[in-house]
Structure formats: C-alpha cells, structure tokens
Enzyme design. Structure first.
Site, PDB file in Angstrom:
ATOM      1  N   GLN A   1      -8.848  -3.803   8.869  1.00  0.00           N
ATOM      2  CA  GLN A   1      -7.846  -3.276   9.796  1.00  0.00           C
ATOM      3  C   GLN A   1      -8.342  -2.039  10.528  1.00  0.00           C
ATOM      4  O   GLN A   1      -7.544  -1.228  11.010  1.00  0.00           O
ATOM      5  CB  GLN A   1      -6.546  -2.977   9.046  1.00  0.00           C
ATOM      6  CG  GLN A   1      -5.920  -4.219   8.420  1.00  0.00           C
ATOM      7  CD  GLN A   1      -4.586  -3.932   7.765  1.00  0.00           C
ATOM      8  OE1 GLN A   1      -3.611  -3.620   8.423  1.00  0.00           O
ATOM      9  NE2 GLN A   1      -4.546  -4.047   6.442  1.00  0.00           N
TER      10      GLN A   1
ATOM     11  N   ASP B   1      -4.607   8.071   3.497  1.00  0.00           N
ATOM     12  CA  ASP B   1      -4.229   6.712   3.882  1.00  0.00           C
ATOM     13  C   ASP B   1      -5.034   6.296   5.117  1.00  0.00           C
ATOM     14  O   ASP B   1      -5.484   7.132   5.892  1.00  0.00           O
ATOM     15  CB  ASP B   1      -2.730   6.684   4.183  1.00  0.00           C
ATOM     16  CG  ASP B   1      -2.206   5.272   4.357  1.00  0.00           C
ATOM     17  OD1 ASP B   1      -2.881   4.328   3.922  1.00  0.00           O
ATOM     18  OD2 ASP B   1      -1.113   5.127   4.925  1.00  0.00           O
ATOM     19  N   GLU B   2      -5.194   4.978   5.312  1.00  0.00           N
ATOM     20  CA  GLU B   2      -5.904   4.428   6.478  1.00  0.00           C
ATOM     21  C   GLU B   2      -7.294   5.057   6.636  1.00  0.00           C
ATOM     22  O   GLU B   2      -7.696   5.462   7.717  1.00  0.00           O
ATOM     23  CB  GLU B   2      -5.078   4.642   7.757  1.00  0.00           C
ATOM     24  CG  GLU B   2      -3.652   4.150   7.690  1.00  0.00           C
ATOM     25  CD  GLU B   2      -3.536   2.625   7.683  1.00  0.00           C
ATOM     26  OE1 GLU B   2      -4.576   1.944   7.638  1.00  0.00           O
ATOM     27  OE2 GLU B   2      -2.400   2.130   7.719  1.00  0.00           O
TER      28      GLU B   2
ATOM     29  N   ARG C   1       1.174  -8.669  10.940  1.00  0.00           N
ATOM     30  CA  ARG C   1       2.460  -7.981  11.106  1.00  0.00           C
ATOM     31  C   ARG C   1       3.606  -8.978  10.955  1.00  0.00           C
ATOM     32  O   ARG C   1       4.749  -8.587  10.744  1.00  0.00           O
ATOM     33  CB  ARG C   1       2.588  -7.344  12.494  1.00  0.00           C
ATOM     34  CG  ARG C   1       1.559  -6.313  12.919  1.00  0.00           C
ATOM     35  CD  ARG C   1       1.336  -5.233  11.916  1.00  0.00           C
ATOM     36  NE  ARG C   1       0.206  -5.567  11.049  1.00  0.00           N
ATOM     37  CZ  ARG C   1      -0.056  -4.964   9.887  1.00  0.00           C
ATOM     38  NH1 ARG C   1       0.750  -4.032   9.436  1.00  0.00           N
ATOM     39  NH2 ARG C   1      -1.112  -5.303   9.171  1.00  0.00           N
TER      40      ARG C   1
ATOM     41  N   LYS D   1       0.823  -1.222   0.000  1.00  0.00           N
ATOM     42  CA  LYS D   1       0.000   0.000   0.000  1.00  0.00           C
ATOM     43  C   LYS D   1       0.851   1.264   0.000  1.00  0.00           C
ATOM     44  O   LYS D   1       0.576   2.206  -0.753  1.00  0.00           O
ATOM     45  CB  LYS D   1      -0.921  -0.022   1.219  1.00  0.00           C
ATOM     46  CG  LYS D   1      -1.739   1.238   1.408  1.00  0.00           C
ATOM     47  CD  LYS D   1      -2.633   1.105   2.605  1.00  0.00           C
ATOM     48  CE  LYS D   1      -1.814   0.880   3.851  1.00  0.00           C
ATOM     49  NZ  LYS D   1      -1.889   1.888   4.851  1.00  0.00           N
ATOM     50  N   THR D   2       1.890   1.293   0.843  1.00  0.00           N
ATOM     51  CA  THR D   2       2.715   2.504   0.931  1.00  0.00           C
ATOM     52  C   THR D   2       3.392   2.787  -0.400  1.00  0.00           C
ATOM     53  O   THR D   2       3.494   3.941  -0.832  1.00  0.00           O
ATOM     54  CB  THR D   2       3.769   2.355   2.047  1.00  0.00           C
ATOM     55  OG1 THR D   2       3.108   2.088   3.284  1.00  0.00           O
ATOM     56  CG2 THR D   2       4.597   3.618   2.178  1.00  0.00           C
TER      57      THR D   2
END
Length: 724
Positions: free
Chosen positions: A249, A218-219, A608, A35-36
């Site tokens: 998430q 983002d997020e 993670r 994503k980043t």
C-alpha cells in the site's frame, strides 16, 4: 480496561503485536486486517503495563486517522495525555518548543502551496531571473525534492553544476533568507528542520527520547527520508519502535515516500520481531482474491497470504463502456437502483486516478438527482474570503508574516497603493525589518508621507487586535472580522445569497469547534502548553488540513475521490473509474517503465471495497477536446478471470487488445496511411502513425508525438500532413 481486557477479543497474531512491548517490532498489516485496532490496543497496553500514557508517541499520516486513533485510545480508559499526531503536526509542535535552535521563533507561520510559490517567485525576481524561464512551480519542485533528500542549497549546487542547477541553488538560498525574514516554514521545512534538530542537537534528541520512550509509527511504508530520520533518531536510545504498515500500500513515491524504509526495517533492526496480520475483516473473498492476484505481480514487496472468513459475495464487475458519458450514466443508474432498493448514498464511493474525470461523473449524478461530495477538503480554506480572514489572523499571530500582511492591507480596501507597499517593503529590507515594522514606522519614512494617515490607522487596528487574548479562538475570530472591517465588507455583498458571508460564518463555526476540542480548563499536554487551543494552534490545524479531513461519511452523499485520497477508508460499494492504460497505470509510469506503484494504487482502491467492487473503462475518452481511442488497463488482465464478471457497452466493440484488419467499409489509401508513416500536426508537431482503427464506416489514425504522446484523429478530418 485492564491489560487482560485489552487482549480478550484479539486474534493470536494481533495479541502478539500488542504485547511485544520491548525492542523493535515490525507489524506487516494487510489491507483490512484490523491494523488500527492493533495500534490503539498496543498503545493502551503499553500505557497500562510498562509506561505512562504521556510516554507513548503514536504517529500516523492524516489528521483524520490521528483523531480516530486518539478517540479510540481515550475510550479504552488509559490514553489521556498520550501524544497521537501526524508527522507534520508533531514537527510543528516540537519546533514551537525548540525551533529557536534552527532559526524559528515560536509564532512562526506555516506556508501553504500558494504562499510558498509566492515567496519563490519573489526569490526568483530578487536573483534577477525571469519567471518565464524559471517557472516558480518547477523551481519549487526541484527545491522540495532536494529537501526530501536532506540536501542544503550548497549541496544542491555541488550536485547540479549545470547553469540551471546553479541558478536554482541561488534562488533556493534567497528563498531561505526570505522565509527566515517572514518567520515562516513550508511543509518540507517542518520535517527537515526537525530531522536536523534531532541530528545536530544531541541534548534535544536525548530529552525527547526520554520523554517518549515508546514510539509507534503507522503507515511506515509512506515515510520519506526526513520522516525516516526523525523516527530512527527518536528511537535510537531506547529502540522501542513499532513500525506498522504494508509495502503493498505504498502509493506516495511521487511525493518522496520511500518504500525501502519498510522493506529494510529488518536490516536497520536485525533483532526486530516481525508479525504478519493476514486475516482480512473488510472485503469479500472475490474482491480479496482479485486484489491479491494483482499485487502478486509486484517484485518490491513482502509476501503475505491474505484470507477472510467473510461470506462469498458477488464477483468483481468489469464494465466496458463506449465513452466517458456512457460510463458515467451507467454508474449513476446503478447507484440510483441501489438507492431505490434501500441503499445509502454514503455507502458508495467513486475512485479515479486523475481528478479530470470528475466533470462527466458529476453531470450524471446531478441528472440522476444523487447527492454527492468530492474529497477536497482543503478547498474550503482556499476560497478567497477564507484566505482573506486567515491572512488577518496570521498577521495577528506572526507580525513578521509579510505574505499575509500584503494580502490583509487592502482587504477591505484602505486606499494604500502598490507604490506605497513597495516603498515600505524596500524600507523594511534596508533596515532588516518586516513590512509590519515599516507600517509602524511610516511616520518617519519620507517616501510614504502621503499615506501616513492611512498607514497609522492600519497600525492601530493591528495593535488593537494583537492585544486580544489568543484563547479561546472563536471570540478572537469574531473580533478580527469586526475590527478589520471584513464583516461589513461581506455583509455589503450585493448578492442576496451572500455566499462569502456564509463561508466566513462556517469558519467561525470551525473556530468554535476547535475551542470545544481544546477547552481552557483541565490538564494540557506537556511541551505545547502555550499553543494548544490558541490562535496559533488553530492556524496550524488549518495549514495541515488534508483532503479527507472534512469528509462527511455519515451516509448523506456518494463520495468522489482520487485513489490516493482513498487510503485508510472503506465503503460497502466502490467503483474504480477509468481502468485504462495511460490512466491506471498512468502514462508517466508506463513511459518510465515503472508501474509497480500504480499497481499498488489499484490494489489500495480495490481493498477499500467491502461488498461490491466495479471497474469501468471506456473505448473512447475525450482528452483536451480530442476523442481518443483507449486500451483497457493491463491490470485487468492480471486478475483471475473466474473472479471477474464482464459486461459490454450497448454498442459492442472489441476489448482493444487485438484488432482484425477490417477496413473494407473505410475509405482511405493504404499506400498513404500506414503504420510508421511520419506526419505533422499544426499543434502537436511531428509524429508517426502507430495504428489504424475502424469505427463503423470511418477510419481513425493513432499518432505518437514526441512531446504529447499518442493522439487519435479521424482520417477524413485529420489536420495532418505527410512528412515526405
């Protein structure tokens, strides 16, 4: 990099997300799906094809993520001048520029949790209420919840017509007055004031929409209502909004995040293009399979099919331990073995739902001589000596900050007593001024005549410091330490180690680092020229610090952190500790009948992990001094058993799901001790028996109390009496 180069190493879905520059776009990015990379490439692509870099606004949720994103974009060669920020930092920046329209002067202070509670306590007392009956923390929670709903004190009073609600509304109104007098904003205010500014000041909204025609968020699943309003109002004119996130998430509902913002994106923008990023580059197939099966039990989500080309890896380990000490020892021993085999401490992370689990874990790691760090970066800035220095810096920046000035007055000691400060405060209120103005006018205030000389000296020190340049920051911090007398006070510490002085020197180093990141020469971002690189900017950065901002992930220590803090990070080896019902999922979620966010939290922790994932749970755990029987988390039963590898404790016990009625070796009267029997405890009050448990040759009873939940006691030593 050219536009073609920016796309060369992307997959087809990633390329689509990057090149769709016009109109609304929703990128559903699964965990570990790059994503980043997509966000940074998209920002750079826009800046190299359809807009200038300074016309792109990228918003994320942590300073760490914003810093990494900013660095990546600059490395791509097209991002200089682009604004990459957190929501709170963006709002602080905009309020420095436009805050006068909502009653804030540019030098306003940002109050942390302690400052805010102090003002609320003052507001409660000003309303002639008792802090015993109106807990400042409870009042603060009620006010914060209402702010996140964009309510005013008046609207809150209308919606809560009971006596307590009306009194809290009065406290809130008084709190607003005090904050205005201090020229201060709390974290909620930064968002609420900006949302209100964009909604009520049309020309400001138009100006910012023209300044930032391209918006990347983002997020998006973690946005609350004010953040949602800020995003939609900024995007209303051009509609070039890209929302990136993953409903699976969304883990911050407890602080106001609304998962519906991302679930309803296509309703808000019916013409939105939706791109799914489903290939995972981080985890092994076993980890991914277990996590995917777990999250599939949630209803409130957008379906994705995560997959990976990574090697198979080992099964997800599940360790059943006898108690928390066994659990911690096994984890420490396992980490030690890994280090002996050439592993790095920094590759390992321990996640937990509640921070109370860390004590035993820390003890075990220390015994095994394993270096570790705890993700609580804000703690450095919460230390007394650091807050003392920051109080002086704040009153230099904002003379109206009475909270900071009260702390600074007698640090170091100046012999200015509480009575004098109270009289100065009373004078300031009567004359619609601040404590600083009262100190400056002390020579004309008869009530403080005896302290005039000391107050005059203090006023001279403050004036001398306010004459200094606000940029660069390091020399200013050093001057404040010297002129205020703080430096001498810390050096006079009789402790030969002088820990306070060491911490203050670290603060000076932080100021030097801030100066390096914000050099005096070179171009400065539009709209914040007055504050970038200044004392105000330094204080703002500290105020908006998050737990993970000071983490060192370069390999020197095992990391301990809550599952909430783990968001956005990755580690080769992860242990999720305390996989028990009432811990994960948390007791509150079980009682409220809503465990979906807890399941998402577990999913975040699992994803993670890159190569090895281990769950641990204990048969018994000590809570508030009581050794209590636990049940393995229901989430373990929702994962595919063929992806899990189970290991028992040395002293085998059942898994807590089913228990045979084996009480032959236990001495108790089944006529007296039976399920449903009401009992009384001297501390917990009345409850009823919900379970009887054998432990070797002893029996334990589990009791459900109305206010305290379930507790376990040994029958032979239980301080329980029967309620006839």
């Amino acid at each position: 990099m050219s536009a073609r180069d920016l796309l060369s190493d992307l997959t087809e879905p990633q390329r689509t997300a990057v090149t769709c520059t016009d109109g609304p776009l929703l990128v559903l990015a699964g965990a570990g799906s790059g994503k980043t990379r997509v966000i940074t490439r998209r920002a750079a692509y826009i800046a190299s094809t359809v807009a200038r870099a300074d016309q792109v606004l990228a918003i994320t949720f942590t300073n760490k993520a914003a810093g990494e994103m900013r660095e990546r974009i600059v490395q791509l060669g097209v991002g200089r001048g682009m604004v990459v920020s957190t929501f709170h930092s963006l709002c602080a920046r905009l309020l420095r520029e436009y805050g006068g329209r909502v009653g804030l002067r540019p030098s306003f202070s940002i109050y942390d949790e302690d400052d805010r509670l102090g003002v609320i306590r003052e507001a409660i007392e000003a309303c002639e209420l008792s802090t015993d009956h109106y807990s400042p923390r409870t009042v603060q929670y009620r006010i914060s919840t209402a702010k996140n709903a964009m309510q005013s004190p008046e609207a809150f009073s209308e919606a809560n017509r009971d006596f307590t609600g009306r009194e809290i509304a009065k406290v809130w109104a008084r709190y607003e007055q005090l904050m205005h007098g201090h020229n201060a904003a709390d974290f909620d205010d930064l968002l609420v004031y900006t949302a209100r500014l964009l909604g009520e000041q049309r020309e400001v909204c138009e100006e910012l929409s023209d300044r930032f025609p391209y918006l990347l968020i983002d997020e998006y699943q973690d946005t609350n209502h004010p953040q949602y309003l800020i995003a939609t109002r900024l995007a209303a004119k051009r509609r070039n909004i890209c929302a990136t996130g993953d409903p699976d998430q969304s883990i911050y509902g407890w602080r106001g995040a609304d998962i519906q913002n991302i679930l309803n994106f296509e309703k808000d923008y019916p013409d939105a293009k939706v791109v799914r990023l489903e290939q995972n580059y981080r985890s092994t197939p076993s980890i991914l399979s277990a996590a995917s099966e777990l999250i599939s039990h949630n209803v409130g989500r957008k379906k994705k099919e995560l997959w990976t080309e990574n090697g198979a890896g080992e099964p997800v380990r599940v360790w059943r331990c006898s108690d928390e000490h066994d659990e911690a020892t096994r984890i420490a021993d396992d980490i030690a073995r890994g280090l002996l085999e050439g592993g790095r401490p920094g590759d390992v992370a321990l996640f937990y739902r509640v921070a109370a689990l860390t004590r035993v874990l820390e003890d075990a790691l220390r015994r095994a001589r394993i270096p570790y760090q705890i993700a609580r970066g804000v703690e450095f800035y919460s230390r007394k000596e650091i807050k003392d220095v920051l109080a002086w810096l704040r009153v230099v920046a904002n003379p109206d900050d009475d909270i900071a000035l009260r702390r600074a007055i007698n640090t170091p000691a100046r012999g200015i007593g509480k009575t004098t400060i109270d009289r100065l405060t009373a004078w300031a209120r009567e004359n619609d001024g601040s404590l600083d103005t009262a100190i400056s006018a002390a020579g004309t205030i008869a009530a403080v005549k005896s302290a005039h000389k000391k107050l005059k000296e203090l006023a001279e020190v403050l004036e001398r410091l306010r004459q200094l340049r606000r940029r660069p920051v390091q020399p200013l911090v050093e001057a404040v330490l010297r002129v205020s007398g703080l430096q001498a006070m810390f050096q006079d510490d009789p402790d030969p180690e002088k820990p306070a002085l060491g911490n203050v020197n670290e603060l000076v180093s932080a100021a030097a680092e801030y100066d390096r990141e914000n050099p005096m020469e070179g171009p400065r971002p539009e709209g914040a020229e007055e504050f970038e690189g200044t004392l105000e900017g330094f204080l703002e950065q500290i105020a908006l610090m998050s737990d993970t901002d000071r983490l060192d992930l370069e390999g020197g220590a095992v990391t301990l952190m809550t599952l909430h803090a783990a968001k956005g990070l990755e580690f080769p080896t992860v242990y999720v500790v305390g996989m028990e019902d009432e811990l994960l999922p948390h007791r509150r979620a079980i009682l409220n009948g809503d465990v979906e966010e807890e399941r998402r939290l577990c999913f975040v922790g699992m994803t993670r992990a890159m190569r090895r994932l281990t769950f641990t749970y204990a048969d018994y755990r000590t809570v508030r001094g009581l050794n209590q029987r636990t049940l393995a988390s229901r989430f373990l039963r929702e994962m595919p058993r063929d992806e899990l590898e189970f290991a028992e404790a040395d002293r085998g016990r059942d898994d807590g799901y089913e228990r045979a009625d084996e009480y032959e070796a236990v001495s108790f009267d089944p006529e007296e001790w039976h399920v449903g029997r009401r009992v009384r405890h001297p501390f917990y009050g009345e409850g009823y028996i919900v379970r009887l448990e054998p432990r070797g040759r002893t029996a334990w009873v589990r009791v459900e109390f109305e206010d305290s939940g379930e507790k376990s006691f040994s029958i032979s030593h239980a301080p329980l009496t029967f309620v006839r």
